[in-house]
Motif scaffolding. Structure first.
Motif, PDB file in Angstrom:
ATOM      1  N   ASP A 302       0.845  -1.197   0.000  1.00  0.00           N
ATOM      2  CA  ASP A 302       0.000   0.000   0.000  1.00  0.00           C
ATOM      3  C   ASP A 302       0.874   1.237   0.000  1.00  0.00           C
ATOM      4  O   ASP A 302       2.102   1.183   0.177  1.00  0.00           O
ATOM      5  CB  ASP A 302      -0.959  -0.003   1.196  1.00  0.00           C
ATOM      6  CG  ASP A 302      -0.219  -0.154   2.518  1.00  0.00           C
ATOM      7  OD1 ASP A 302       0.800   0.546   2.707  1.00  0.00           O
ATOM      8  OD2 ASP A 302      -0.643  -0.972   3.350  1.00  0.00           O
ATOM      9  N   LYS A 303       0.209   2.389  -0.166  1.00  0.00           N
ATOM     10  CA  LYS A 303       0.920   3.661  -0.256  1.00  0.00           C
ATOM     11  C   LYS A 303       1.561   4.053   1.078  1.00  0.00           C
ATOM     12  O   LYS A 303       2.580   4.732   1.103  1.00  0.00           O
ATOM     13  CB  LYS A 303      -0.053   4.762  -0.709  1.00  0.00           C
ATOM     14  CG  LYS A 303      -0.448   4.666  -2.174  1.00  0.00           C
ATOM     15  CD  LYS A 303       0.707   5.080  -3.065  1.00  0.00           C
ATOM     16  CE  LYS A 303       0.312   5.058  -4.531  1.00  0.00           C
ATOM     17  NZ  LYS A 303      -0.663   6.117  -4.871  1.00  0.00           N
ATOM     18  N   HIS A 330       5.989   4.170  -7.214  1.00  0.00           N
ATOM     19  CA  HIS A 330       5.412   3.062  -6.445  1.00  0.00           C
ATOM     20  C   HIS A 330       4.786   2.031  -7.370  1.00  0.00           C
ATOM     21  O   HIS A 330       4.224   2.376  -8.415  1.00  0.00           O
ATOM     22  CB  HIS A 330       4.359   3.604  -5.471  1.00  0.00           C
ATOM     23  CG  HIS A 330       3.674   2.511  -4.709  1.00  0.00           C
ATOM     24  ND1 HIS A 330       2.323   2.259  -4.821  1.00  0.00           N
ATOM     25  CD2 HIS A 330       4.155   1.609  -3.819  1.00  0.00           C
ATOM     26  CE1 HIS A 330       2.017   1.246  -4.036  1.00  0.00           C
ATOM     27  NE2 HIS A 330       3.092   0.835  -3.410  1.00  0.00           N
ATOM     28  N   ASP A 332       2.212  -1.296  -6.857  1.00  0.00           N
ATOM     29  CA  ASP A 332       1.420  -2.101  -5.914  1.00  0.00           C
ATOM     30  C   ASP A 332       1.901  -3.542  -5.920  1.00  0.00           C
ATOM     31  O   ASP A 332       2.304  -4.096  -6.947  1.00  0.00           O
ATOM     32  CB  ASP A 332      -0.062  -2.061  -6.292  1.00  0.00           C
ATOM     33  CG  ASP A 332      -0.682  -0.709  -5.933  1.00  0.00           C
ATOM     34  OD1 ASP A 332      -0.195  -0.090  -4.972  1.00  0.00           O
ATOM     35  OD2 ASP A 332      -1.616  -0.280  -6.642  1.00  0.00           O
TER      36      ASP A 332
END
Length: 356
Positions: A302-303, A330, A332
């Motif tokens: 997740d972020k 990023h 996932d």
């Protein structure tokens, strides 16, 4: 010893001293070893072609200023002085004088030579037909002057050698200083290049934000805040204004397409616990990033994990190079353990690449 014979010898010696060192036909070290062996075996002046005297003359002709021959010449002379003493004890005065004559010609400053000559002179009166023994004071002075000149030449050669070594040392230090200056110059140029690139990217980002504000509806003054939230929460397209849709589309399209240079696993437990000791395991990653000027893709579930891990990477990089700016994105990750991949360097962000 005949005075004319001594003068002839000195003239020949002077010619030998004038011969260039490059004319050497034998290895000087081997020649010295052969002379030592000849003296030890008492091959002082015979047999012909294999005796110390001939090799001493050859060495002096090849290397007139090589002073390694001097102690050997004195050893050779001392051997003859010892033979002369034995001949005197045996009352073989003619033989003793012949031995001493050879020493006067080759090494007149041999220790003990003058004392044995005086001893023989008191015991032996040569006939009028025999030549006088021993060199004249003029001949001895000439030999002393030749020895002094040779010593002066040795000092000059040594001074030149020292000067050359000092010059080489000075040149090496100058080269080292120039290399260090060049390294610092390149480092400063790289720092300025990165600062300029960062400034240009900030200016471009500010311009894009201004464009978004200009196209946003008048009734939505909080559009920038909504846009940021939209990027994080990714709202449905039907609920977002046009400007937010544009930003979300940019982020969704901003994917790293280059092949990974390297992959580094990250401890899932430390990441979950927000354990700051993870920095120790990130040091190899940070060093590789700096060495390759690489951008990175952080693969997390997740972020929140992505943002926390990016902060750890940034702090790690600043400890190694405070001027290095990390370019990151990023990706996932569903179930696999988190990891970081290194990619070729890029000058602008992925979002800007998509927008361009």
């Amino acid at each position: 010893m005949n005075s004319s014979m001594l003068k002839t010898f000195l003239a020949a010696a002077a010619v030998a001293l004038a011969l260039p060192a490059s004319a050497a036909g034998q290895d000087l070290d081997k020649l010295l070893s052969s002379i030592k062996a000849d003296i030890a075996a008492q091959r002082l002046a015979s047999p012909a072609g294999n005796n110390a005297l001939e090799r001493i003359d050859a060495f002096r002709a090849q290397a007139p200023y090589d002073f390694r021959i001097v102690p050997l010449a004195y050893q050779w002379g001392e051997s003859y002085v010892a033979l002369a003493n034995k001949a005197i004890d045996a009352k073989e005065f003619d033989k003793a004088q012949a031995y001493l004559d050879r020493v006067w010609l080759v090494a007149a400053l041999t220790p003990g030579l003058e004392e044995v000559q005086d001893k023989l002179d008191k015991l032996y009166k040569p006939s009028s037909t025999q030549v006088a023994k021993g060199p004249s004071q003029e001949d001895l002075e000439r030999q002393r002057r030749a020895a002094a000149a040779a010593a002066a030449e040795k000092a000059r050669v040594e001074a030149e050698r020292k000067r050359r070594l000092d010059e080489e040392k000075r040149q090496a230090e100058a080269d080292k200083k120039r290399a260090e200056q060049d390294r610092l110059r390149r480092q400063e140029e790289e720092r300025q290049r990165r600062a300029e690139a960062e400034q240009a990217e900030k200016a471009a980002a500010a311009q894009r934000l201004a464009n978004v504000k200009a196209t946003a509806p008048a009734a939505a003054p909080a559009a920038p805040v909504v846009a940021v939230r939209a990027v994080t929460a990714a709202p449905a397209a039907s609920e977002a204004p046009a400007s937010v849709k544009e930003i979300v589309a940019l982020w969704n399209d901003a994917e790293e397409s280059s092949a990974a240079l390297a992959t580094y696993p990250v401890s899932a437990q430390q990441l979950q616990d927000r354990d700051r000791k993870i920095s120790a395991s990130l040091e190899p990653v940070c060093k590789a990033i700096i060495d390759n000027d690489a951008s990175v893709v952080v693969h997390t579930a997740d972020k929140a994990d992505y943002r926390w891990l990016t902060v750890r990477l940034t702090l790690c990089l600043r400890r190694l190079d405070k001027d290095f700016r990390l370019r990151h994105s990023h990706q996932d990750l569903a179930e696999a353990a988190p990891f970081v991949t290194l990619h070729p360097p890029r000058e602008v962000s992925l979002v800007r690449q998509v927008s361009d």
